[in-house]
Scaffold this motif. Sequence first.
Motif, PDB file in Angstrom:
ATOM      1  N   UNK A 170     -37.811 -20.046  77.063  1.00 31.12           N
ATOM      2  CA  UNK A 170     -38.860 -19.072  76.781  1.00 31.12           C
ATOM      3  C   UNK A 170     -39.893 -19.059  77.900  1.00 31.12           C
ATOM      4  N   UNK A 171     -40.276 -20.250  78.371  1.00 29.95           N
ATOM      5  CA  UNK A 171     -41.278 -20.332  79.440  1.00 29.95           C
ATOM      6  C   UNK A 171     -40.741 -19.700  80.726  1.00 29.95           C
ATOM      7  N   UNK A 172     -39.484 -19.972  81.056  1.00 26.98           N
ATOM      8  CA  UNK A 172     -38.892 -19.378  82.257  1.00 26.98           C
ATOM      9  C   UNK A 172     -38.811 -17.861  82.111  1.00 26.98           C
ATOM     10  N   UNK A 173     -38.572 -17.368  80.910  1.00 21.74           N
ATOM     11  CA  UNK A 173     -38.591 -15.921  80.677  1.00 21.74           C
ATOM     12  C   UNK A 173     -39.976 -15.346  80.985  1.00 21.74           C
ATOM     13  N   UNK A 174     -41.016 -16.065  80.596  1.00 18.41           N
ATOM     14  CA  UNK A 174     -42.377 -15.608  80.906  1.00 18.41           C
ATOM     15  C   UNK A 174     -42.599 -15.534  82.418  1.00 18.41           C
ATOM     16  N   UNK A 175     -42.166 -16.578  83.110  1.00 19.97           N
ATOM     17  CA  UNK A 175     -42.355 -16.615  84.567  1.00 19.97           C
ATOM     18  C   UNK A 175     -41.597 -15.466  85.220  1.00 19.97           C
ATOM     19  N   UNK A 176     -40.353 -15.246  84.774  1.00 20.72           N
ATOM     20  CA  UNK A 176     -39.543 -14.174  85.347  1.00 20.72           C
ATOM     21  C   UNK A 176     -40.166 -12.811  85.068  1.00 20.72           C
ATOM     22  N   UNK A 177     -40.675 -12.620  83.855  1.00 17.12           N
ATOM     23  CA  UNK A 177     -41.311 -11.343  83.510  1.00 17.12           C
ATOM     24  C   UNK A 177     -42.578 -11.131  84.331  1.00 17.12           C
ATOM     25  N   UNK A 178     -43.327 -12.207  84.563  1.00 16.00           N
ATOM     26  CA  UNK A 178     -44.560 -12.086  85.347  1.00 16.00           C
ATOM     27  C   UNK A 178     -44.268 -11.744  86.806  1.00 16.00           C
ATOM     28  N   UNK A 179     -43.066 -12.097  87.283  1.00 10.52           N
ATOM     29  CA  UNK A 179     -42.714 -11.860  88.687  1.00 10.52           C
ATOM     30  C   UNK A 179     -42.291 -10.419  88.958  1.00 10.52           C
ATOM     31  N   UNK A 180     -42.072  -9.634  87.900  1.00 14.51           N
ATOM     32  CA  UNK A 180     -41.626  -8.249  88.086  1.00 14.51           C
ATOM     33  C   UNK A 180     -42.730  -7.436  88.761  1.00 14.51           C
ATOM     34  N   UNK A 181     -42.394  -6.803  89.886  1.00 11.06           N
ATOM     35  CA  UNK A 181     -43.317  -5.918  90.625  1.00 11.06           C
ATOM     36  C   UNK A 181     -44.559  -6.655  91.104  1.00 11.06           C
ATOM     37  N   UNK A 182     -44.456  -7.969  91.316  1.00  9.26           N
ATOM     38  CA  UNK A 182     -45.578  -8.726  91.874  1.00  9.26           C
ATOM     39  C   UNK A 182     -45.104  -9.511  93.089  1.00  9.26           C
ATOM     40  N   UNK A 183     -45.902  -9.544  94.163  1.00  9.47           N
ATOM     41  CA  UNK A 183     -45.513 -10.367  95.318  1.00  9.47           C
ATOM     42  C   UNK A 183     -45.706 -11.854  95.057  1.00  9.47           C
ATOM     43  N   UNK A 184     -46.590 -12.144  94.096  1.00  9.62           N
ATOM     44  CA  UNK A 184     -46.917 -13.544  93.821  1.00  9.62           C
ATOM     45  C   UNK A 184     -47.344 -13.670  92.361  1.00  9.62           C
TER      46      UNK A 184
END
Length: 625
Positions: free
Chosen positions: A408-422
């Motif tokens: 679940x936590x990795x899903x959050x990180x992956x979702x946060x990375x969408x369309x973001x450089x950082x």
Amino acid sequence: MAGGPGGAGDDDPGGVHGAGPRGPQALRPRGARLPPGRPPGGGGGGRHPPPPRPGDLRRRRAHAGVYEPPEGGGHGDGHPQAHPPPRGAPGSAKSTLVYHIKRALEAYSRTPEGAIYRIQGYPIHESPLRAIPDAARPELAARGIVVDQHLCPYCRKRLEEEWGGDIRGIPVERFYISEAEGAGVGVFAAGEPNTQDASQLIGAPSLLGLQRYGAESDPRAWSWDGALLKGNRGVVELVEMLKAKPELLHYLLTTAQERQVPVDRIGMVDVDLVLLAHTNYAEYGRFLSEKRNEAIRDRTRVIEWPYVMRLRDEERVYRKMLGAPGAHLAPWTLTVAAGIAVLSRLQERKDDFPPLSSLKLYNTRYGANGYPENADDPLIARESTLQDYEAMRSRYPMDGKDGLSPRLVVDWISAAAVDRPCVTPVDLTRTALATYREGQAPLKRADLEALIKLFWTEYDAYVERVVQRAFATSFEAEAENLWRLYLEHAAAVLRNKKVRHPVTGEWVEPDTNLLRRLESAAGIPEAAARGFRQEVLALVGALREAGEAVPWDADPRMKKAIEQTLLQERAKVLRTTVSAYTPDEEQEETLRRVKAYLQEKEGYCPHCADWLLSYYAAKVRRGEA
């Protein structure tokens, strides 16, 4: 399970690393048992090695049921030995552990010591030693070779019809354990009850075989492709075993107790394998509540395999799962994620071990002397001892059995990375709260918000430290100078001598104000100052005697004091520069140097370096820094 700092224990997870009285022999195919020191031969094969320790997994403990046939002679005499890997919470790496066990077994079968032989052309890898007549076995047993199983119906048929009953005509070949080829590794995954069928475990009549041989009772008409038959001479993995229908559990119970698989219309087939079963806590709870499962329950052992509780190990889990993320991860993004996850896995606390203190105890590694080893980590319990850790583990044994899953936590990180450089820690937590739905984990949204707020105090403390370091461009030189001054003046005080003034060259009294300012920052009361000075000078003397350098950070307490002293002196300039809405030319140059430092020394990219300074400036303007 033996416990250890930061998880469920460094010791062998009983049953995975040589469980039970037979130790590593738990994974040895046993068509024939050879005496110690005797080279492997026939179908007896040698010992399979214990699986490798799972590294960043070893702190996780899960429940597992693994059924193994009895080692003693005869069918079913003696007691079946249980060798369990994992039953645990979702995402606690149960399947990963079993995966590594299977890979270790495959690798070992390719070594000279792990050689295994079978009757050529037989789908379940029958040991040729089982063809030896019963009358000849006592003589072999006297020589140390014990054969206590018999050929299956298929091979008996072949022995009679193809080789005329002469076992010397049986062709033998070496084979290698391979899950991909269905050789010595069987897998049964319990899906929906309506889709489960006994053929998944024991095979089914073959249409081609029926056309050729005419009867389902002819062993040559059987497919022999069930998981319990494919796994002969190796292992069978039972995924979510307790979801299997009761009638299928009967086959597993018989295999465990009798070392035989009941094959419909064919009869009992001797097998030589280990059953590795894993499941989740919820399924195991239902399994225990049903009285009809007593027979199987009696033949299992339970290993606790909770979530990772050491924060730094949890970060490593995320890095492994993420691989190469599509966006840069700002420093402490994974740390914040891991901190929230570990806090969510704590049993409800009393006042004796508050959540943050417990997290730091779990994250602390203790040396042989019982004191912390990783003293530079800001997220450890520096003043604790191994006894403190053990007291917490004893007080709260349910830690790690519930909480946020790494998936679940990795899903959050992956979702946060969408369309973001950082991805920054703020991006992560905002994404977590925006996408969190009740039922994803055993905590409510309000609980998640409280955990984020609780751990955020640690993140803000980190931000304060890293920004202050970035502004101290000449920090190392000034720290070294302050350290030398302390040593010189402390030695002068202890010897009742004076020191030479660096400008006038005159002999003057030691600066006791300087000494006390640093010692107070190190947490040393005035009554203990003399002893502390003696300890520091003794350390310096020992390092010089050993020919080693004496840097300013040689003593952890003085390192902390020097950092705090120098950074406090810069605090006013720092706050004025970082909070300026329209910085002047000098401030612009300072900010440029600060950003360069953050990128070169602290792991920031241009985007998150700008973000960090903006975040800190907002805190300064609000009076929070």
